[in-house]
Design a protein around this motif. Structure first.
Motif, PDB file in Angstrom:
ATOM      1  N   UNK A  92       0.850  -1.183   0.000  1.00  0.00           N
ATOM      2  CA  UNK A  92       0.000   0.000   0.000  1.00  0.00           C
ATOM      3  C   UNK A  92       0.887   1.235   0.000  1.00  0.00           C
ATOM      4  N   UNK A  93       0.697   2.074  -1.007  1.00  0.00           N
ATOM      5  CA  UNK A  93       1.425   3.333  -1.107  1.00  0.00           C
ATOM      6  C   UNK A  93       0.446   4.493  -1.092  1.00  0.00           C
ATOM      7  N   UNK A  94       0.981   5.665  -0.788  1.00  0.00           N
ATOM      8  CA  UNK A  94       0.183   6.886  -0.745  1.00  0.00           C
ATOM      9  C   UNK A  94       0.893   7.981  -1.533  1.00  0.00           C
ATOM     10  N   UNK A  95       0.098   8.891  -2.052  1.00  0.00           N
ATOM     11  CA  UNK A  95       0.625  10.111  -2.665  1.00  0.00           C
ATOM     12  C   UNK A  95      -0.045  11.276  -1.964  1.00  0.00           C
ATOM     13  N   UNK A  96       0.795  12.251  -1.547  1.00  0.00           N
ATOM     14  CA  UNK A  96       0.243  13.441  -0.933  1.00  0.00           C
ATOM     15  C   UNK A  96       1.202  14.617  -1.081  1.00  0.00           C
ATOM     16  N   UNK A  97       0.639  15.813  -0.999  1.00  0.00           N
ATOM     17  CA  UNK A  97       1.423  17.031  -1.113  1.00  0.00           C
ATOM     18  C   UNK A  97       2.213  17.249   0.167  1.00  0.00           C
ATOM     19  N   UNK A  98       3.489  17.617   0.027  1.00  0.00           N
ATOM     20  CA  UNK A  98       4.359  17.913   1.164  1.00  0.00           C
ATOM     21  C   UNK A  98       4.832  19.353   1.035  1.00  0.00           C
TER      22      UNK A  98
ATOM     23  N   UNK B  11      -4.948  12.467   0.717  1.00  0.00           N
ATOM     24  CA  UNK B  11      -4.090  11.331   0.397  1.00  0.00           C
ATOM     25  C   UNK B  11      -4.744  10.425  -0.647  1.00  0.00           C
ATOM     26  N   UNK B  12      -4.004  10.170  -1.730  1.00  0.00           N
ATOM     27  CA  UNK B  12      -4.407   9.153  -2.707  1.00  0.00           C
ATOM     28  C   UNK B  12      -3.715   7.852  -2.318  1.00  0.00           C
ATOM     29  N   UNK B  13      -4.483   6.778  -2.221  1.00  0.00           N
ATOM     30  CA  UNK B  13      -3.957   5.463  -1.851  1.00  0.00           C
ATOM     31  C   UNK B  13      -3.962   4.578  -3.092  1.00  0.00           C
ATOM     32  N   UNK B  14      -2.874   3.813  -3.286  1.00  0.00           N
ATOM     33  CA  UNK B  14      -2.853   2.859  -4.393  1.00  0.00           C
ATOM     34  C   UNK B  14      -2.035   1.636  -4.001  1.00  0.00           C
ATOM     35  N   UNK B  15      -2.331   0.521  -4.643  1.00  0.00           N
ATOM     36  CA  UNK B  15      -1.632  -0.742  -4.402  1.00  0.00           C
ATOM     37  C   UNK B  15      -0.598  -0.950  -5.496  1.00  0.00           C
ATOM     38  N   UNK B  16       0.527  -1.517  -5.113  1.00  0.00           N
ATOM     39  CA  UNK B  16       1.618  -1.681  -6.069  1.00  0.00           C
ATOM     40  C   UNK B  16       2.301  -3.034  -5.836  1.00  0.00           C
ATOM     41  N   UNK B  17       2.612  -3.767  -6.887  1.00  0.00           N
ATOM     42  CA  UNK B  17       3.353  -5.017  -6.722  1.00  0.00           C
ATOM     43  C   UNK B  17       4.706  -4.740  -6.058  1.00  0.00           C
ATOM     44  N   UNK B  18       5.150  -5.685  -5.240  1.00  0.00           N
ATOM     45  CA  UNK B  18       6.410  -5.515  -4.496  1.00  0.00           C
ATOM     46  C   UNK B  18       7.584  -5.208  -5.413  1.00  0.00           C
ATOM     47  N   UNK B  19       7.687  -5.905  -6.527  1.00  0.00           N
ATOM     48  CA  UNK B  19       8.822  -5.693  -7.423  1.00  0.00           C
ATOM     49  C   UNK B  19       8.827  -4.263  -7.979  1.00  0.00           C
ATOM     50  N   UNK B  20       7.643  -3.721  -8.256  1.00  0.00           N
ATOM     51  CA  UNK B  20       7.570  -2.342  -8.753  1.00  0.00           C
ATOM     52  C   UNK B  20       7.994  -1.354  -7.661  1.00  0.00           C
ATOM     53  N   UNK B  21       7.603  -1.616  -6.410  1.00  0.00           N
ATOM     54  CA  UNK B  21       8.031  -0.751  -5.300  1.00  0.00           C
ATOM     55  C   UNK B  21       9.552  -0.789  -5.173  1.00  0.00           C
TER      56      UNK B  21
END
Length: 188
Positions: free
Chosen positions: A67-73, A152-162
């Motif tokens: 589980x990854x997130x994107x957000x403004x910092x 926060x935008x949440x998205x799922x990502x395969x381990x290898x891509x992370x």
């Protein structure tokens, strides 16, 4: 390293001669210390930032995605890709804070949890620790429950891509890069 040449920890500590609180907010405190080094030199402007304990979570879903997130910092003025993270509330255990933050930010709960490391964000000028957790087998059970300043935008990502994102330097936050590297070194 030659142990005979190492000094005792106590002999290396600085003495605080005076301390002035400059900022005293719930999420951050700042003080200016006057310190004396072991060699006798005195510095009258050494600044220390105090924050609560922090947590972050490498969360893996039941089907093995991270589980990854994107957000403004605002500090850097960028949108950042990150793992879930947050603050340990007063009197709260780090594990409970991690589980609470994962649910609030992503809606995922459950799974098996372990603390994989504890790191110091910047021990030269900050006095807090960050507890890093790995949660395996979490599942979506609710919607996000975000704080007023969170978007926060949440998205799922395969381990290898992370792992490839990590290798490409796509994660900026050092407190997240460190546990991700540890995760990939012990979980592969």
């Amino acid at each position: 390293m030659d142990k005979k040449k190492q000094r005792n920890d106590e002999d290396m500590k600085w003495s605080i001669l005076a301390s002035e609180q400059l900022i005293n907010r719930p999420w951050m405190k700042a003080r200016r210390d006057t310190v004396q080094l072991p060699n006798g030199k005195i510095y009258d402007e050494y600044y220390v930032l105090s924050y609560p304990k922090w947590i972050n979570i490498i969360a893996e879903t039941e089907d093995g995605k991270l589980i990854l997130e994107r957000q403004y910092r605002h500090g850097l003025g960028v949108v950042s890709t990150e793992i879930c993270a947050g603050v340990v509330e007063q009197g709260e255990a780090p594990l409970h804070a991690a589980q609470r933050e994962l649910e609030e930010e992503t809606g995922y709960t459950g799974g098996k949890w372990e603390e994989i490391m504890t790191i110091a964000p910047n021990p030269g000028v900050m006095d807090n620790l960050c507890h890093c957790f790995y949660a395996r087998g979490v599942k979506k059970t609710s919607n996000q429950h975000l704080d007023e300043t969170e978007d926060i935008d949440v998205f799922l990502c395969p381990k290898e891509e992370v792992k490839q994102m990590l290798l490409r330097g796509e994660f900026l936050q050092a407190l997240m890069v460190s546990p991700l590297w540890k995760y990939f070194s012990i979980k592969d």
